[in-house]
Design an enzyme around this catalytic site. Structure first.
Site, PDB file in Angstrom:
ATOM      1  N   SER A  60       0.844  -1.193   0.000  1.00 61.14           N
ATOM      2  CA  SER A  60       0.000   0.000   0.000  1.00 61.14           C
ATOM      3  C   SER A  60       0.878   1.242   0.000  1.00 61.14           C
ATOM      4  O   SER A  60       1.887   1.290   0.712  1.00 61.14           O
ATOM      5  CB  SER A  60      -0.904   0.033   1.234  1.00 61.14           C
ATOM      6  OG  SER A  60      -1.588   1.275   1.321  1.00 61.14           O
ATOM      7  N   VAL A  65       7.529   1.698   3.782  1.00 63.07           N
ATOM      8  CA  VAL A  65       8.423   1.080   2.799  1.00 63.07           C
ATOM      9  C   VAL A  65       7.886   1.299   1.385  1.00 63.07           C
ATOM     10  O   VAL A  65       8.644   1.623   0.466  1.00 63.07           O
ATOM     11  CB  VAL A  65       8.628  -0.419   3.099  1.00 63.07           C
ATOM     12  CG1 VAL A  65       9.471  -1.080   2.014  1.00 63.07           C
ATOM     13  CG2 VAL A  65       9.285  -0.603   4.463  1.00 63.07           C
ATOM     14  N   CYS A  66       6.588   1.172   1.199  1.00 61.36           N
ATOM     15  CA  CYS A  66       5.991   1.385  -0.123  1.00 61.36           C
ATOM     16  C   CYS A  66       6.113   2.848  -0.542  1.00 61.36           C
ATOM     17  O   CYS A  66       6.362   3.147  -1.715  1.00 61.36           O
ATOM     18  CB  CYS A  66       4.527   0.953  -0.124  1.00 61.36           C
ATOM     19  SG  CYS A  66       4.295  -0.795   0.252  1.00 61.36           S
ATOM     20  N   ASP A  67       5.962   3.751   0.408  1.00 58.77           N
ATOM     21  CA  ASP A  67       6.143   5.180   0.179  1.00 58.77           C
ATOM     22  C   ASP A  67       7.570   5.431  -0.325  1.00 58.77           C
ATOM     23  O   ASP A  67       7.785   6.084  -1.353  1.00 58.77           O
ATOM     24  CB  ASP A  67       5.873   5.915   1.492  1.00 58.77           C
ATOM     25  CG  ASP A  67       6.173   7.391   1.454  1.00 58.77           C
ATOM     26  OD1 ASP A  67       7.357   7.781   1.518  1.00 58.77           O
ATOM     27  OD2 ASP A  67       5.209   8.174   1.396  1.00 58.77           O
ATOM     28  N   THR A  70       8.185   3.816  -3.905  1.00 58.09           N
ATOM     29  CA  THR A  70       7.515   4.531  -4.994  1.00 58.09           C
ATOM     30  C   THR A  70       8.200   5.859  -5.275  1.00 58.09           C
ATOM     31  O   THR A  70       8.412   6.224  -6.440  1.00 58.09           O
ATOM     32  CB  THR A  70       6.022   4.724  -4.667  1.00 58.09           C
ATOM     33  OG1 THR A  70       5.441   3.431  -4.416  1.00 58.09           O
ATOM     34  CG2 THR A  70       5.278   5.402  -5.808  1.00 58.09           C
TER      35      THR A  70
END
Length: 173
Positions: A60, A65-67, A70
């Site tokens: 998400s 970590v996804c932030d 991306t």
């Protein structure tokens, strides 16, 4: 019907079921449709033929970590040029993806939602059945539609090897 596998991903002590088989390097990249921020359906494999495609599968955009991942791919996209299209796929709704991209200034990668159509997750072996989210993985698809790089992270909080992904992209540029 997709295969289901256990013993690959643990989340808070619970073994998760991974839906779909892992994609092997050298395989033809499976086509799939996902939903863009404007709610149109996009197939990165067929709609972007002739380009090198990076498919980043994340849990998400709302996780740290996804932030980070991306934003890193968004920064790298400029240097890679117009021959490369980077897609970030999650089960976040398009509303969330659009809001997050606007708030974070992310405008070089294409965020796609797999929540409505659920095609990407099973075809690339990244859907977690119990949580109904995607497992972290990165794929590079060359201009001919073959997977030239595939890496599945061993845990949801592990970032990809960015340098290896970028090297794989440069190898097929």
């Amino acid at each position: 019907m997709s295969i289901e596998r256990k013993g690959l991903i643990d989340f808070h002590g619970e073994d998760q079921t991974v839906v779909g088989a892992d994609i092997e390097v050298g395989a033809e990249a499976p086509a799939f449709k996902a939903v863009a921020n404007d709610w149109s359906q996009v197939d990165p494999i067929t709609d972007y033929q002739g380009k090198i495609r990076v498919l980043s599968s994340i849990l998400s955009l709302e996780t740290s970590v996804c932030d980070t991942e991306t934003k890193r791919f968004n920064q790298e996209a400029v240097a890679l040029g117009e021959d490369v299209a980077i897609f970030v796929l999650s089960h976040d709704l398009p509303f969330t993806q659009e809001r997050w991209c606007g708030a974070e200034g992310v405008d070089q990668v294409i965020t796609l939602s797999d929540s409505a159509l659920d095609e990407f997750g099973p075809r690339y072996g990244v859907r977690l059945k119990e949580m109904r989210v995607l497992r972290r993985a990165v794929f590079v698809v060359n201009r001919e539609g073959l997977v030239t790089y595939a890496d599945y992270m061993p845990a949801l909080g592990v970032e990809p090897d960015y340098e290896a992904v970028l090297a794989a992209v440069r190898d097929v540029l």
